[in-house]
Motif scaffolding. Structure first.
Motif, PDB file in Angstrom:
ATOM      1  N   UNK A 110       3.562  10.240  22.286  1.00  0.00           N
ATOM      2  CA  UNK A 110       3.280  10.956  21.042  1.00  0.00           C
ATOM      3  C   UNK A 110       3.679  10.035  19.897  1.00  0.00           C
ATOM      4  N   UNK A 111       2.907  10.053  18.866  1.00  0.00           N
ATOM      5  CA  UNK A 111       3.207   9.253  17.678  1.00  0.00           C
ATOM      6  C   UNK A 111       3.941  10.131  16.676  1.00  0.00           C
ATOM      7  N   UNK A 112       5.041   9.618  16.172  1.00  0.00           N
ATOM      8  CA  UNK A 112       5.836  10.385  15.220  1.00  0.00           C
ATOM      9  C   UNK A 112       5.830   9.769  13.825  1.00  0.00           C
ATOM     10  N   UNK A 113       5.181   8.621  13.685  1.00  0.00           N
ATOM     11  CA  UNK A 113       5.006   8.061  12.364  1.00  0.00           C
ATOM     12  C   UNK A 113       5.800   6.808  12.076  1.00  0.00           C
ATOM     13  N   UNK A 116      10.982  -5.624   3.200  1.00  0.00           N
ATOM     14  CA  UNK A 116      11.204  -6.436   4.390  1.00  0.00           C
ATOM     15  C   UNK A 116      10.496  -5.811   5.591  1.00  0.00           C
ATOM     16  N   UNK A 117       9.603  -6.555   6.191  1.00  0.00           N
ATOM     17  CA  UNK A 117       8.833  -6.051   7.327  1.00  0.00           C
ATOM     18  C   UNK A 117       9.733  -5.636   8.487  1.00  0.00           C
ATOM     19  N   UNK A 118      10.808  -6.364   8.730  1.00  0.00           N
ATOM     20  CA  UNK A 118      11.667  -6.073   9.878  1.00  0.00           C
ATOM     21  C   UNK A 118      12.442  -4.761   9.735  1.00  0.00           C
ATOM     22  N   UNK A 119      12.375  -4.124   8.586  1.00  0.00           N
ATOM     23  CA  UNK A 119      13.014  -2.820   8.402  1.00  0.00           C
ATOM     24  C   UNK A 119      12.097  -1.676   8.837  1.00  0.00           C
ATOM     25  N   UNK A 120      10.888  -1.998   9.240  1.00  0.00           N
ATOM     26  CA  UNK A 120       9.916  -0.986   9.632  1.00  0.00           C
ATOM     27  C   UNK A 120       9.831  -0.882  11.148  1.00  0.00           C
ATOM     28  N   UNK A 121       9.509   0.301  11.589  1.00  0.00           N
ATOM     29  CA  UNK A 121       9.289   0.539  13.009  1.00  0.00           C
ATOM     30  C   UNK A 121       8.357   1.745  13.135  1.00  0.00           C
ATOM     31  N   UNK A 122       8.258   2.283  14.335  1.00  0.00           N
ATOM     32  CA  UNK A 122       7.396   3.433  14.571  1.00  0.00           C
ATOM     33  C   UNK A 122       8.132   4.398  15.473  1.00  0.00           C
ATOM     34  N   UNK A 123       8.219   5.643  15.068  1.00  0.00           N
ATOM     35  CA  UNK A 123       8.880   6.670  15.861  1.00  0.00           C
ATOM     36  C   UNK A 123       7.904   7.196  16.919  1.00  0.00           C
ATOM     37  N   UNK A 124       8.404   7.471  18.135  1.00  0.00           N
ATOM     38  CA  UNK A 124       7.545   7.908  19.232  1.00  0.00           C
ATOM     39  C   UNK A 124       8.377   8.615  20.294  1.00  0.00           C
ATOM     40  N   UNK A 127      11.464   8.646  30.522  1.00  0.00           N
ATOM     41  CA  UNK A 127      11.045   9.130  29.208  1.00  0.00           C
ATOM     42  C   UNK A 127      11.957   8.525  28.164  1.00  0.00           C
ATOM     43  N   UNK A 128      11.383   8.185  27.021  1.00  0.00           N
ATOM     44  CA  UNK A 128      12.180   7.609  25.944  1.00  0.00           C
ATOM     45  C   UNK A 128      11.642   8.062  24.601  1.00  0.00           C
ATOM     46  N   UNK A 129      12.447   7.867  23.585  1.00  0.00           N
ATOM     47  CA  UNK A 129      12.023   8.211  22.223  1.00  0.00           C
ATOM     48  C   UNK A 129      12.717   7.311  21.226  1.00  0.00           C
ATOM     49  N   UNK A 130      12.027   7.098  20.153  1.00  0.00           N
ATOM     50  CA  UNK A 130      12.613   6.423  18.999  1.00  0.00           C
ATOM     51  C   UNK A 130      12.421   7.396  17.849  1.00  0.00           C
ATOM     52  N   UNK A 131      13.493   7.825  17.277  1.00  0.00           N
ATOM     53  CA  UNK A 131      13.447   8.804  16.208  1.00  0.00           C
ATOM     54  C   UNK A 131      13.306   8.131  14.857  1.00  0.00           C
ATOM     55  N   UNK A 132      12.717   8.861  13.935  1.00  0.00           N
ATOM     56  CA  UNK A 132      12.637   8.377  12.556  1.00  0.00           C
ATOM     57  C   UNK A 132      14.047   8.345  11.971  1.00  0.00           C
ATOM     58  N   UNK A 133      14.295   7.342  11.168  1.00  0.00           N
ATOM     59  CA  UNK A 133      15.630   7.231  10.536  1.00  0.00           C
ATOM     60  C   UNK A 133      15.639   7.927   9.214  1.00  0.00           C
TER      61      UNK A 133
END
Length: 160
Positions: free
Chosen positions: A79-82, A89-97, A154-160
């Protein structure tokens, strides 16, 4: 799993990902090379068989040939979370999923009763309802197959 901080455990935390996903990517070996395709799916999860993913296809083609030659597969859904991050700085960006990745072996339906059961599971997941009808003629031109997950994470990366 390398990133323990992203690991999701427990059926109560994993099943919402399954419920939210409508497409599962199925990876296999075709003609000696990796081959991955997105497929609509349905699933069951019970104490006896564990997690089982159901798919359907036509009777012929690269996918069916590959699965009959070697039934071992890897599957992935997410699932895409945005987009997350801010600033210049590009390295400060990621994608939550949230995602599930696993392994198993394909089994093919052997008769129309098994095909109907597989289609019922798929249609229930995709539409949220049951009560479907499948003619023998329609089933004669379709393959239904499933993979019982030998293992999955299963894994997730949450929005900060």
């Amino acid at each position: 799993m390398r990133r323990k901080d992203r690991e999701i455990s427990g059926r109560e935390n994993i099943e919402p990902i399954l419920q939210a996903c409508r497409t599962c990517r199925l990876a296999m070996i075709a003609d000696g090379a990796p081959y991955v395709i997105p497929l609509n799916f349905g699933y069951t999860w019970d104490d006896d068989d564990g997690l089982t993913l159901y798919f359907h296809s036509g009777l012929k083609g690269k996918k069916i040939d590959a699965l009959r030659a070697d039934p071992r597969v890897c599957f992935e859904m997410d699932t895409e979370r945005g987009l997350t991050g801010e600033g210049d700085l590009a390295c400060r960006y990621s994608y939550a999923f949230s995602s599930i990745v696993g392994y198993g072996s394909i089994e093919f339906a052997q008769n129309n009763e098994e095909k109907r059961r597989g289609f019922d599971v798929i249609m229930q997941h995709q539409t949220g309802r049951g009560g479907w009808t499948y003619t023998d003629a329609a089933l004669s031109v379709a393959e239904v197959f499933w993979v019982r997950a030998d293992s999955f994470e299963a894994s997730q990366k949450l929005a900060k």
